[in-house]
Design an enzyme around this catalytic site. Structure first.
Site, PDB file in Angstrom:
ATOM      1  N   ASP A  70       0.841  -1.060   0.092  1.00 20.61           N
ATOM      2  CA  ASP A  70       0.202   0.209   0.035  1.00 20.61           C
ATOM      3  C   ASP A  70       0.761   1.254  -0.116  1.00 20.61           C
ATOM      4  OD1 ASP A  70      -2.330  -1.380  -0.077  1.00 20.61           O
ATOM      5  OD2 ASP A  70      -2.528  -1.402   2.167  1.00 20.61           O
ATOM      6  N   LYS A 111       3.545   9.817  -1.698  1.00 22.39           N
ATOM      7  CA  LYS A 111       2.382  10.313  -0.953  1.00 22.39           C
ATOM      8  C   LYS A 111       2.792  11.415  -0.185  1.00 22.39           C
ATOM      9  CE  LYS A 111       0.169   5.798  -0.791  1.00 22.39           C
ATOM     10  NZ  LYS A 111      -0.562   4.929   0.101  1.00 22.39           N
ATOM     11  N   LYS A 156       3.476   1.343  -5.119  1.00 16.92           N
ATOM     12  CA  LYS A 156       4.383   0.801  -6.215  1.00 16.92           C
ATOM     13  C   LYS A 156       3.686   0.885  -7.556  1.00 16.92           C
ATOM     14  CE  LYS A 156       4.996  -3.012  -4.279  1.00 16.92           C
ATOM     15  NZ  LYS A 156       4.228  -2.793  -3.076  1.00 16.92           N
ATOM     16  N   ASP A 193       7.655  -5.010 -10.849  1.00 16.33           N
ATOM     17  CA  ASP A 193       6.825  -4.895  -9.752  1.00 16.33           C
ATOM     18  C   ASP A 193       6.707  -5.858  -8.773  1.00 16.33           C
ATOM     19  OD1 ASP A 193       5.203  -2.849  -8.134  1.00 16.33           O
ATOM     20  OD2 ASP A 193       3.453  -4.147  -9.056  1.00 16.33           O
ATOM     21  N   ASP A 230       1.864  14.521  -0.722  1.00 19.14           N
ATOM     22  CA  ASP A 230       0.422  15.247  -0.839  1.00 19.14           C
ATOM     23  C   ASP A 230      -0.182  15.095   0.703  1.00 19.14           C
ATOM     24  OD1 ASP A 230       0.398  12.644  -2.106  1.00 19.14           O
ATOM     25  OD2 ASP A 230      -1.945  13.260  -1.971  1.00 19.14           O
ATOM     26  N   SER A 246      44.714 -29.017   9.458  1.00 22.61           N
ATOM     27  CA  SER A 246      43.908 -29.523   8.475  1.00 22.61           C
ATOM     28  C   SER A 246      42.380 -29.406   9.055  1.00 22.61           C
ATOM     29  CB  SER A 246      44.216 -30.997   8.623  1.00 22.61           C
ATOM     30  OG  SER A 246      44.092 -31.653   9.837  1.00 22.61           O
ATOM     31  N   SER A 287      44.979 -24.542  16.361  1.00 25.82           N
ATOM     32  CA  SER A 287      46.320 -24.435  16.751  1.00 25.82           C
ATOM     33  C   SER A 287      46.148 -24.079  18.396  1.00 25.82           C
ATOM     34  CB  SER A 287      46.620 -22.895  16.084  1.00 25.82           C
ATOM     35  OG  SER A 287      47.873 -22.436  16.640  1.00 25.82           O
TER      36      SER A 287
END
Length: 632
Positions: free
Chosen positions: A23, A152, A26, A96, A154, A535, A463
């Site tokens: 929402d 958005k 896109k 999309d 606005d 190893s 080690s």
């Protein structure tokens, strides 16, 4: 083909994915872009307008993209939609992708082939959980060209302050991923503000419009510029001909090229490229084309093998790291087995280790024993046989994989070989005219002379675990007891036989390969060869086991990293922690403990003397002919 299509085919193209929280607008953004750039098919605008009027609802640009009736009814995008879009500069494939969490798999599918991304954020709602997750996934997929579009505007009175807040928050989040967005653009997609033209209602914004931002992005390297990768789809047999078919994923293939097929490492030349319903046979094939080829040698090849040029072959390995996104309903756990899908290859893999799980919210990482649904994690996967693949950061098409539970895809991921060697050279025999020579002295005769069996005692561990200390003490005691014995120690061997090798994953693997072969010769001579090497890779130790032909005894000198680091006899851990030593096992490189060692010696609990006694008791049980060997 129409003239319009022909014109488009000649223009530069770029694939862009559009993602964002459900929402956030896109599909509206894409619909408006099509209208404002004159890309709408003829009559499409009128059709959408008429449909909205029939339904008694305001005009919806989103209906251009939401092609399924169920999506119109529910108001969400379910599948990815791909349509052509054009500006004056180039053509685009706009993907999309759904923003709803339940359709995240579709979003990944759409984004996986994109070269750039637009990430949409609602100015009113701000940064949502899905906004963070989508940013995380774009980074996971290696998409680096990103424009963040704040839609958005606005609804917030075109507030420059609100836009600045979102930009600051999201920039901080993405910087934690190592991602720097190319642009932040304030828009009102419904009204066209800052889409194709600058908005008078946001005169405070001086950056590019959405169209200008898109046109500034660059196509990634063309697949034809990359090494050849042709996964075999099938082998067709006509009369006495064997035609190998598949889709060229990258590179260029020409008649006369010498190909290597991985992981079997067979080679042959391309004698012809077959075609149907064409006046003449092609002499070349490129990335994106499906081809059938014939070879100058009738090799036995199967689906799943990967063809390349000899000089630029893929990696061969049976273990790799994968950063994956988990989609399964049940958590992923260590020891679970799934079907790996890698191009046309399908083979079982087992989850060897879950290294870390990421929190997409705050980018924190933690150790975990399982990966939950919609979780992102670094894991280590192991297969029974060798795989042919590439690093995901270098070759997307042969460096991405999927996992299946035999019914559904449960994960998608990217290959990383960090800390692991390419095993190709370790399994390749280059000499052709080689034949083993039989010895005149039988193994039984050597055993009878020595009073004990020959063999390899392979000490492995971190080690500082105590391998060399115990090995030298065992050698001394066995010598006193009359055994023919010799220690091959890591440091000593690197002064001579392996002086030309460094400590990269590939060099470390070659170091162990050579030692395994030398130790097997000692064992074949009737002696006991004791090796003291970290190893770290199971695959290397398995090759040493196979070289010794049944005379291999794996002894795990066990001690955790904390214990070894507290001892640190050579000061190596300190140097590794400070960054002086790169790729140090247990700190910045992996160690794969044995799964079924013949003997485990826990030096965190046992003293050196007790450890030596435990090894000697094992030798007396398994290698002496009749009780202890007496000194001579």
């Amino acid at each position: 083909m129409s003239n319009k299509a022909k014109s488009s085919a000649a223009r530069e193209q770029l694939r862009i994915v559009i993602v964002g929280h459900v929402d956030h607008g896109k599909s509206t953004l894409v619909g408006r872009l099509f209208h404002d750039t004159g890309s709408l098919p003829e009559g499409k605008f009128e059709a959408i307008k008429a449909m909205c009027e029939r339904r008694g609802m305001p005009f919806e640009w989103a209906f251009l993209m939401d092609s399924f009736q169920s999506e119109r009814d529910q108001g969400i995008t379910i599948d990815t939609s791909q349509i052509w879009f054009k500006t004056q500069k180039r053509d685009y494939v706009i993907i999309d992708a759904p923003g709803h969490r339940e359709f995240i798999k579709n979003m990944i599918t759409g984004a996986s082939s994109a070269e750039a991304a637009m990430l949409l954020i609602d100015a009113g709602h701000g940064i949502q959980q899905q906004s963070r997750l989508h940013g995380f996934l774009l980074n996971l997929l290696g998409i680096r060209q990103v424009a963040v579009v704040v839609n958005k505007m606005d609804l917030v009175d075109y507030s420059a302050q609100r836009f600045a807040e979102i930009r600051q928050q999201y920039t901080h989040y993405l910087s934690g991923l190592g991602v720097t967005p190319d642009y932040f653009i304030p828009i009102s997609a419904r009204d066209g503000d800052n889409m194709a033209e600058h908005s008078a209602r946001m005169s405070w914004y001086q950056g590019p419009t959405v169209v200008e931002a898109l046109d500034s992005f660059h196509p990634t390297a063309r697949p034809t510029d990359q090494p050849l990768r042709l996964p075999i789809q099938d082998v067709y047999k006509f009369d006495d001909r064997r035609i190998i078919v598949g889709r060229i994923e990258s590179g260029v293939l020409s008649v006369g090229d010498r190909l290597m097929f991985s992981p079997t490492n067979k080679t042959a030349r391309v004698s012809s490229i077959e075609s149907w319903s064409t006046p003449s046979k092609p002499v070349e094939g490129q990335a994106g084309q499906s081809v059938g080829i014939m070879l100058d040698d009738q090799l036995f090849l199967e689906r799943g093998e990967l063809a390349s040029h000899e000089g630029d072959a893929p990696i061969e390995t049976n273990v790799f790291r994968g950063r994956l996104f988990w989609l399964g309903h049940e958590p992923l756990k260590v020891g679970d087995t799934y079907d790996l899908k890698l191009m046309t290859r399908a083979t079982p893999v087992t989850v060897q280790k879950i290294e870390r799980v990421f929190d997409a919210e705050d980018l924190s990482e933690k150790a975990a024993i399982e990966v939950p649904r919609h979780g992102v994690a670094d894991v280590i996967l192991r297969s029974r046989g060798l795989l042919a693949l590439d690093e995901g950061r270098d070759m997307a098409r042969s460096g991405r994989f999927a996992l299946s539970d035999a019914h559904n895809i449960v994960a998608g991921g990217v290959v990383s070989m960090e800390g692991y060697p390419d095993q190709r050279e370790l399994v390749t025999t280059k000499g052709r005219n080689i034949k083993r020579v039989a010895h005149g002295v039988a193994v039984d005769a050597r055993t009878a002379r020595n009073g004990h069996m020959g063999g390899v005692l392979w000490f492995t561990g971190l080690s500082g675990a105590g391998k060399s200390t115990i090995a030298m003490a065992v050698e001394q005691e066995l010598f006193v007891r009359g055994y023919q014995v010799y220690v091959l120690d890591g440091d000593n061997v690197r002064h001579g036989l392996n002086a030309n090798l460094g400590f990269s994953p590939d060099d470390r693997a070659e170091n162990i390969r050579r030692i395994g072969e030398v130790a097997s010769l000692f064992a074949d001579a009737g002696m006991i060869a004791i090796t003291a090497f970290i190893s770290p890779y199971r695959s290397d130790r398995q090759r040493a086991r196979e070289a010794a032909k049944g005379a291999f005894h794996e002894i795990y000198v066990e001690a955790d990293v904390a214990t070894c680091e507290s001892r640190d006899p050579k000061g190596l851990y300190k140097k590794a922690r400070s960054g002086e030593i790169a790729e140090f096992t247990g700190v910045s490189a992996p160690y794969e403990p044995p799964e079924a060692a013949e003997l485990v010696v826990d030096t965190k609990k046992l003293s050196v003397a007790d450890s030596v006694s435990k090894v000697l008791a094992y030798i007396e049980r398994h290698m002496a002919l009749k009780g202890p060997v007496k000194p001579r």
